[in-house]
Scaffold this active site. Structure first.
Site, short mmCIF file in Angstrom:
data_model
loop_
_atom_site.label_atom_id
_atom_site.label_comp_id
_atom_site.label_asym_id
_atom_site.label_seq_id
_atom_site.Cartn_x
_atom_site.Cartn_y
_atom_site.Cartn_z
N ASP A 47 0.81 -1.21 0.00
CA ASP A 47 0.00 0.00 0.00
C ASP A 47 0.85 1.27 0.00
O ASP A 47 0.38 2.35 0.36
CB ASP A 47 -0.96 0.01 1.19
CG ASP A 47 -0.23 -0.08 2.53
OD1 ASP A 47 1.01 -0.28 2.51
OD2 ASP A 47 -0.89 0.06 3.58
N HIS A 250 25.22 3.50 -18.44
CA HIS A 250 24.10 3.74 -17.53
C HIS A 250 24.29 2.99 -16.21
O HIS A 250 23.35 2.41 -15.66
CB HIS A 250 22.78 3.34 -18.19
CG HIS A 250 22.42 4.21 -19.35
ND1 HIS A 250 21.62 3.79 -20.40
CD2 HIS A 250 22.75 5.49 -19.63
CE1 HIS A 250 21.48 4.77 -21.27
NE2 HIS A 250 22.15 5.81 -20.83
N ASP A 267 27.24 11.60 -13.55
CA ASP A 267 26.20 12.11 -14.44
C ASP A 267 24.96 12.29 -13.58
O ASP A 267 24.31 11.31 -13.19
CB ASP A 267 25.96 11.11 -15.57
CG ASP A 267 25.01 11.64 -16.64
OD1 ASP A 267 24.22 12.55 -16.35
OD2 ASP A 267 25.05 11.12 -17.78
N ASP A 278 21.03 18.47 -16.43
CA ASP A 278 21.74 17.24 -16.79
C ASP A 278 23.22 17.59 -16.97
O ASP A 278 23.59 18.20 -17.97
CB ASP A 278 21.15 16.67 -18.08
CG ASP A 278 21.69 15.29 -18.44
OD1 ASP A 278 22.51 14.76 -17.67
OD2 ASP A 278 21.28 14.77 -19.48
N HIS A 357 27.74 6.70 -28.37
CA HIS A 357 26.45 7.38 -28.21
C HIS A 357 26.46 8.71 -28.94
O HIS A 357 27.48 9.15 -29.49
CB HIS A 357 26.10 7.56 -26.72
CG HIS A 357 27.09 8.36 -25.93
ND1 HIS A 357 27.16 9.74 -25.97
CD2 HIS A 357 28.06 7.98 -25.06
CE1 HIS A 357 28.11 10.16 -25.16
NE2 HIS A 357 28.68 9.11 -24.59
N HIS A 361 21.02 15.59 -26.55
CA HIS A 361 19.59 15.33 -26.65
C HIS A 361 18.86 16.59 -26.19
O HIS A 361 19.42 17.46 -25.53
CB HIS A 361 19.17 14.13 -25.80
CG HIS A 361 19.63 14.20 -24.37
ND1 HIS A 361 19.00 14.98 -23.42
CD2 HIS A 361 20.66 13.60 -23.71
CE1 HIS A 361 19.62 14.85 -22.25
NE2 HIS A 361 20.64 14.03 -22.40
N HIS A 368 15.30 13.56 -21.29
CA HIS A 368 15.32 13.36 -22.74
C HIS A 368 13.99 13.95 -23.23
O HIS A 368 12.99 13.27 -23.30
CB HIS A 368 15.45 11.89 -23.09
CG HIS A 368 16.78 11.31 -22.73
ND1 HIS A 368 17.01 9.97 -22.54
CD2 HIS A 368 17.98 11.90 -22.50
CE1 HIS A 368 18.28 9.76 -22.23
NE2 HIS A 368 18.88 10.92 -22.18
N GLU A 391 27.46 16.41 -24.87
CA GLU A 391 28.05 15.39 -23.99
C GLU A 391 28.88 14.35 -24.73
O GLU A 391 28.52 13.16 -24.76
CB GLU A 391 26.95 14.69 -23.18
CG GLU A 391 25.78 14.16 -24.00
CD GLU A 391 24.82 13.35 -23.15
OE1 GLU A 391 25.26 12.46 -22.40
OE2 GLU A 391 23.61 13.62 -23.24
N TYR A 395 35.31 5.90 -23.81
CA TYR A 395 35.23 4.81 -22.84
C TYR A 395 36.14 3.67 -23.31
O TYR A 395 35.88 3.07 -24.36
CB TYR A 395 33.78 4.34 -22.72
CG TYR A 395 32.80 5.49 -22.61
CD1 TYR A 395 32.51 6.07 -21.39
CD2 TYR A 395 32.22 6.04 -23.77
CE1 TYR A 395 31.63 7.16 -21.30
CE2 TYR A 395 31.35 7.12 -23.68
CZ TYR A 395 31.06 7.68 -22.45
OH TYR A 395 30.21 8.76 -22.37
N ARG A 412 33.27 11.37 -19.67
CA ARG A 412 32.20 12.10 -20.34
C ARG A 412 32.14 13.49 -19.72
O ARG A 412 32.28 13.64 -18.51
CB ARG A 412 30.85 11.37 -20.20
CG ARG A 412 29.72 12.04 -20.95
CD ARG A 412 28.49 11.13 -21.10
NE ARG A 412 27.86 10.71 -19.87
CZ ARG A 412 27.94 9.48 -19.37
NH1 ARG A 412 28.64 8.54 -19.98
NH2 ARG A 412 27.33 9.16 -18.24
N GLU A 414 29.53 16.80 -19.88
CA GLU A 414 28.20 17.17 -20.37
C GLU A 414 27.76 18.50 -19.78
O GLU A 414 27.83 18.72 -18.58
CB GLU A 414 27.18 16.09 -20.00
CG GLU A 414 25.77 16.38 -20.43
CD GLU A 414 24.81 15.27 -20.06
OE1 GLU A 414 23.71 15.22 -20.63
OE2 GLU A 414 25.16 14.45 -19.17
#
Length: 450
Positions: A47, A250, A267, A278, A357, A361, A368, A391, A395, A412, A414
């Protein structure tokens, strides 16, 4: 208090203006009726519910954040803006908190009419009757689709009385995507504030990072900075990835103990009053980049500079990505990560081994965000007021054909960019991205703690 918890401090004029813009679009396309529900509450277990978060499309037009609400807009010579929401209920408010109720919601949020959500089933067939076009989002929620079909069939059942149901259906979200793509001044102000909070959180994370701490401890520093500065929640699950984890795009477990000599990739961004930020930064756990780490970092940073320079009105969406890829591919060859000439690497797409990638975006209410990237099969031209991320990354997983000094380096960088009249503006400049600035920030914290 903030704009979401204190409606008296919410400027409702931008929301009404957006509803009027949508009504104008509807008029130009044949009129009709638009129906848009907010998101349902979701059960977490037994609940207990997940923290409630409104539907972005619904909030974009209404500014209303309670569950169990539906927006109805009727175009034409006598346009109407109608809200269905929960009734006032003192007993439920004791348990669950304040409810506006139809009367207060209508006055505060600028609707022509407001009714209780319990009235929806009874009123919906009459509202649909004799409307040429039904604007809605069919196919996203089976339960809601069934409710719409039930109301349409109720209109059809009365055909002999002279009423007609809508004879065509148009995807409301497609038109709202186009509207949401260009941010108004109110949206940009909120996004700048969200970016500022997130930038401060990243600075705090850098200052608190040191060998021996766990990734989740740094995640906690981010969450503390978000909430203590007025953000309602993270815009997405934070990535706090050290060592080899930084090569997992991710990674969200955030459980590993950080070690001396490694990099930490974060990130993370907050959500403020319905809008996302972001940011990604990568930095050394011990505060000093090693030689190979520095080489790869400078390559990624150079590719980000190239991407930013390509963002301007009239440039197409993919130009920033193309600019970043060119810099990265050349650098991968120069560093010995890839064999062959630059032209060969580009032709074969070998760079995708280390950069798999896109370079950005759309950003807005969703991390996104809404909006098409192509129009009629061609990359979309950028316009002032659009907001996007920049970004690039690199890697490098262990492999026999890769110099060992580069193994497990994942980087990375960004930032959030607003397209302006003559270029673009980073709204995330509050957190350093240059190597000397990062090292100085971490060194100053270490000196203060000594």
């Amino acid at each position: 208090m903030n704009a979401l918890t204190d409606p008296l401090h919410l400027d409702t004029l931008p929301f009404r203006a957006r509803r009027e813009r949508l009504l104008a679009r509807m008029d130009a396309a044949g009129g009709g009726i638009a129906i848009l529900p907010t998101a349902p509450e979701r059960t977490r277990n037994r609940d207990a519910h997940y923290p409630y978060r409104h539907d972005s499309y619904f909030y974009y037009l209404s500014g209303f954040r309670e569950p169990e609400a539906v927006l109805v807009l009727i175009a034409g010579d006598a346009p109407k803006q109608i809200l269905f929401c929960r009734e006032k209920n003192e007993e439920r408010e004791i348990w669950d908190g304040y409810r506006h109720g139809p009367e207060a919601a209508s006055a505060l949020f600028g609707f022509d009419e407001a009714w209780t959500i319990g009235e929806l089933e009874k009123r919906l067939p009459d509202l649909l009757a004799n409307q040429a076009v039904l604007w809605c989002g069919l196919g996203y929620d089976n339960e809601w689709d069934a409710r719409i079909m039930t109301a349409l069939n109720a209109v059809r059942a009365n055909a002999r009385t002279g009423v007609t149901p809508p004879h065509s259906v148009r995807d409301l979200r497609a038109d709202l995507d186009e509207m949401r793509l260009i941010k108004d001044a109110s949206e940009l102000n909120t996004m700048r504030r969200a970016a500022s909070i997130s930038a401060a959180a990243h600075c705090r994370a850098m200052q608190q990072t040191q060998p021996g701490r766990f990734e989740y401890e740094i995640e906690a520093e981010l969450l503390h900075a978000f909430r203590s500065n007025g953000s309602q929640a993270p815009a997405y699950t934070s990535i706090v990835a050290s060592g080899a984890n930084a090569c997992v795009l991710h990674y969200v477990e955030n459980e590993r103990r950080m070690r001396d000599g490694e990099l930490l990739l974060i990130d993370a961004g907050c959500e403020l009053d319905g809008y996302a930020s972001d940011i990604t930064r990568t930095f050394p756990v011990n505060g000093r980049f090693s030689g190979p780490q520095r080489d790869v970092y400078e390559l990624v940073l150079a590719s980000q500079h190239a991407a930013k320079a390509a963002i301007r009105p009239g440039a197409h969406w993919n130009e920033a990505h193309e600019a970043a890829v060119e810099v990265l591919a050349r650098g991968m060859v120069d560093l010995g990560l890839l064999r062959g000439s630059f032209d060969e690497v580009m032709e074969k797409g070998d760079y995708r081994r280390f950069y798999m990638h896109r370079t950005g975006h759309w950003l807005g209410m969703d991390v996104h965000d809404a909006g098409e990237y192509k129009l009629a099969g061609e990359w979309r031209p950028l316009e002032p007021g659009m907001v996007l991320t920049v970004e690039p990354g690199c890697y490098i997983r262990p492999s026999a054909d890769v110099p060992e000094a580069f193994w497990n380096i994942g980087i990375r960088i960004e930032d959030d960019a607003v397209v302006t009249a003559d270029g673009c503006e980073y709204i995330t400049d509050g957190v350093p991205r240059e190597i000397d600035q990062i090292e100085a920030l971490m060194r100053d914290q270490a000196d203060a703690a000594a």
